[in-house]
Design a protein around this motif. Structure first.
Motif, PDB file in Angstrom:
ATOM      1  N   CYS A   1       0.802  -1.220   0.000  1.00 20.45           N
ATOM      2  CA  CYS A   1       0.000   0.000   0.000  1.00 20.45           C
ATOM      3  C   CYS A   1       0.837   1.273   0.000  1.00 20.45           C
ATOM      4  O   CYS A   1       0.480   2.232  -0.687  1.00 20.45           O
ATOM      5  CB  CYS A   1      -0.939   0.006   1.198  1.00 20.45           C
ATOM      6  SG  CYS A   1      -2.250  -1.216   1.080  1.00 20.45           S
TER       7      CYS A   1
ATOM      8  N   CYS B   1       0.087   4.288  -2.557  1.00 19.21           N
ATOM      9  CA  CYS B   1      -0.542   5.492  -2.009  1.00 19.21           C
ATOM     10  C   CYS B   1       0.368   6.705  -2.158  1.00 19.21           C
ATOM     11  O   CYS B   1      -0.116   7.814  -2.382  1.00 19.21           O
ATOM     12  CB  CYS B   1      -0.919   5.280  -0.546  1.00 19.21           C
ATOM     13  SG  CYS B   1      -2.345   4.199  -0.328  1.00 19.21           S
TER      14      CYS B   1
ATOM     15  N   ARG C   1      -0.216   7.811  -5.592  1.00 16.91           N
ATOM     16  CA  ARG C   1      -1.576   8.351  -5.708  1.00 16.91           C
ATOM     17  C   ARG C   1      -1.669   9.743  -5.086  1.00 16.91           C
ATOM     18  O   ARG C   1      -2.349  10.622  -5.595  1.00 16.91           O
ATOM     19  CB  ARG C   1      -2.558   7.393  -5.022  1.00 16.91           C
ATOM     20  CG  ARG C   1      -4.003   7.801  -5.083  1.00 16.91           C
ATOM     21  CD  ARG C   1      -4.629   7.330  -6.326  1.00 16.91           C
ATOM     22  NE  ARG C   1      -6.050   7.664  -6.381  1.00 16.91           N
ATOM     23  CZ  ARG C   1      -6.747   7.687  -7.478  1.00 16.91           C
ATOM     24  NH1 ARG C   1      -6.188   7.361  -8.616  1.00 16.91           N
ATOM     25  NH2 ARG C   1      -8.003   8.006  -7.478  1.00 16.91           N
ATOM     26  N   CYS C   2      -0.993   9.956  -3.971  1.00 21.27           N
ATOM     27  CA  CYS C   2      -1.097  11.206  -3.217  1.00 21.27           C
ATOM     28  C   CYS C   2       0.021  12.201  -3.543  1.00 21.27           C
ATOM     29  O   CYS C   2       0.132  13.234  -2.876  1.00 21.27           O
ATOM     30  CB  CYS C   2      -1.084  10.891  -1.722  1.00 21.27           C
ATOM     31  SG  CYS C   2      -2.514   9.931  -1.175  1.00 21.27           S
TER      32      CYS C   2
ATOM     33  N   MET D   1      -2.602  10.254   2.381  1.00 18.40           N
ATOM     34  CA  MET D   1      -1.917   8.987   2.669  1.00 18.40           C
ATOM     35  C   MET D   1      -2.683   8.173   3.713  1.00 18.40           C
ATOM     36  O   MET D   1      -2.783   6.960   3.609  1.00 18.40           O
ATOM     37  CB  MET D   1      -0.488   9.243   3.153  1.00 18.40           C
ATOM     38  CG  MET D   1       0.459   9.695   2.076  1.00 18.40           C
ATOM     39  SD  MET D   1       0.820   8.432   0.848  1.00 18.40           S
ATOM     40  CE  MET D   1       1.780   7.278   1.814  1.00 18.40           C
TER      41      MET D   1
ATOM     42  N   CYS E   1      -5.915   6.856   1.967  1.00 20.52           N
ATOM     43  CA  CYS E   1      -5.531   5.905   0.932  1.00 20.52           C
ATOM     44  C   CYS E   1      -5.063   4.597   1.573  1.00 20.52           C
ATOM     45  O   CYS E   1      -5.409   3.513   1.113  1.00 20.52           O
ATOM     46  CB  CYS E   1      -4.427   6.488   0.056  1.00 20.52           C
ATOM     47  SG  CYS E   1      -3.904   5.387  -1.271  1.00 20.52           S
TER      48      CYS E   1
ATOM     49  N   CYS F   1      -6.748   1.108   0.925  1.00 22.40           N
ATOM     50  CA  CYS F   1      -5.917   0.071   0.323  1.00 22.40           C
ATOM     51  C   CYS F   1      -5.902  -1.193   1.180  1.00 22.40           C
ATOM     52  O   CYS F   1      -5.984  -2.302   0.659  1.00 22.40           O
ATOM     53  CB  CYS F   1      -4.503   0.593   0.124  1.00 22.40           C
ATOM     54  SG  CYS F   1      -3.361  -0.627  -0.553  1.00 22.40           S
TER      55      CYS F   1
ATOM     56  N   VAL G   1      -5.240  -0.003  -5.279  1.00 24.84           N
ATOM     57  CA  VAL G   1      -5.250   1.455  -5.380  1.00 24.84           C
ATOM     58  C   VAL G   1      -5.297   1.780  -6.867  1.00 24.84           C
ATOM     59  O   VAL G   1      -4.506   1.241  -7.636  1.00 24.84           O
ATOM     60  CB  VAL G   1      -3.984   2.076  -4.744  1.00 24.84           C
ATOM     61  CG1 VAL G   1      -3.951   3.579  -4.939  1.00 24.84           C
ATOM     62  CG2 VAL G   1      -3.902   1.735  -3.270  1.00 24.84           C
TER      63      VAL G   1
ATOM     64  N   TYR H   1     -12.523   0.270  -3.748  1.00 22.75           N
ATOM     65  CA  TYR H   1     -11.923   1.561  -3.408  1.00 22.75           C
ATOM     66  C   TYR H   1     -12.896   2.693  -3.753  1.00 22.75           C
ATOM     67  O   TYR H   1     -13.076   3.625  -2.989  1.00 22.75           O
ATOM     68  CB  TYR H   1     -10.621   1.707  -4.200  1.00 22.75           C
ATOM     69  CG  TYR H   1      -9.710   2.843  -3.818  1.00 22.75           C
ATOM     70  CD1 TYR H   1      -8.653   2.642  -2.934  1.00 22.75           C
ATOM     71  CD2 TYR H   1      -9.861   4.102  -4.381  1.00 22.75           C
ATOM     72  CE1 TYR H   1      -7.779   3.668  -2.625  1.00 22.75           C
ATOM     73  CE2 TYR H   1      -8.992   5.136  -4.073  1.00 22.75           C
ATOM     74  CZ  TYR H   1      -7.949   4.918  -3.189  1.00 22.75           C
ATOM     75  OH  TYR H   1      -7.097   5.935  -2.883  1.00 22.75           O
TER      76      TYR H   1
ATOM     77  N   CYS I   1     -12.210   7.408  -0.214  1.00 25.28           N
ATOM     78  CA  CYS I   1     -10.865   7.174  -0.734  1.00 25.28           C
ATOM     79  C   CYS I   1     -10.453   8.261  -1.734  1.00 25.28           C
ATOM     80  O   CYS I   1     -11.237   8.626  -2.583  1.00 25.28           O
ATOM     81  CB  CYS I   1     -10.811   5.816  -1.399  1.00 25.28           C
ATOM     82  SG  CYS I   1     -11.397   4.491  -0.323  1.00 25.28           S
TER      83      CYS I   1
END
Length: 88
Positions: free
Chosen positions: A30, A34, A37-38, A48, A51, A55, A61, A75, A87
């Motif tokens: 994860c 994440c 993603r972030c 975070m 997420c 996750c 994710v 998600y 999320c």
């Protein structure tokens, strides 16, 4: 008696390591996903956190920094107490 105690102790030690490895594997999966993603989020620590929660529940994710939630329906469908998407 001492041999059986030592064998039991060794067995318990091996089992505890295997459980530790399993629990840390989820965060190992994860965290990098994440982080990606972030990466462009205004509030990275909050992104975070949520997420990571999503996750760990969904085991996935979505790719990219925004959108693409169709890749991970679990998600996408997690909601907060107000009924909005949980999320990032």
């Amino acid at each position: 008696m001492k041999v059986s105690f030592a064998a039991m102790l060794l067995l318990c030690l091996l089992l505890s390591f295997s459980f530790f490895e399993l629990s840390s594997a989820g965060s190992g999966f994860c965290f990098p996903k994440c982080a990606k993603r972030c990466s462009k989020a205004g509030m990275k620590d909050r992104c975070m956190k949520f997420c990571g929660i999503c996750c760990s529940k969904c085991k996935c994710v979505p790719s990219g920094t925004y959108g693409n939630k169709h890749e991970c329906p679990c998600y996408r469908d997690l909601k907060n107490s107000k009924g909005k998407g949980k999320c990032p």
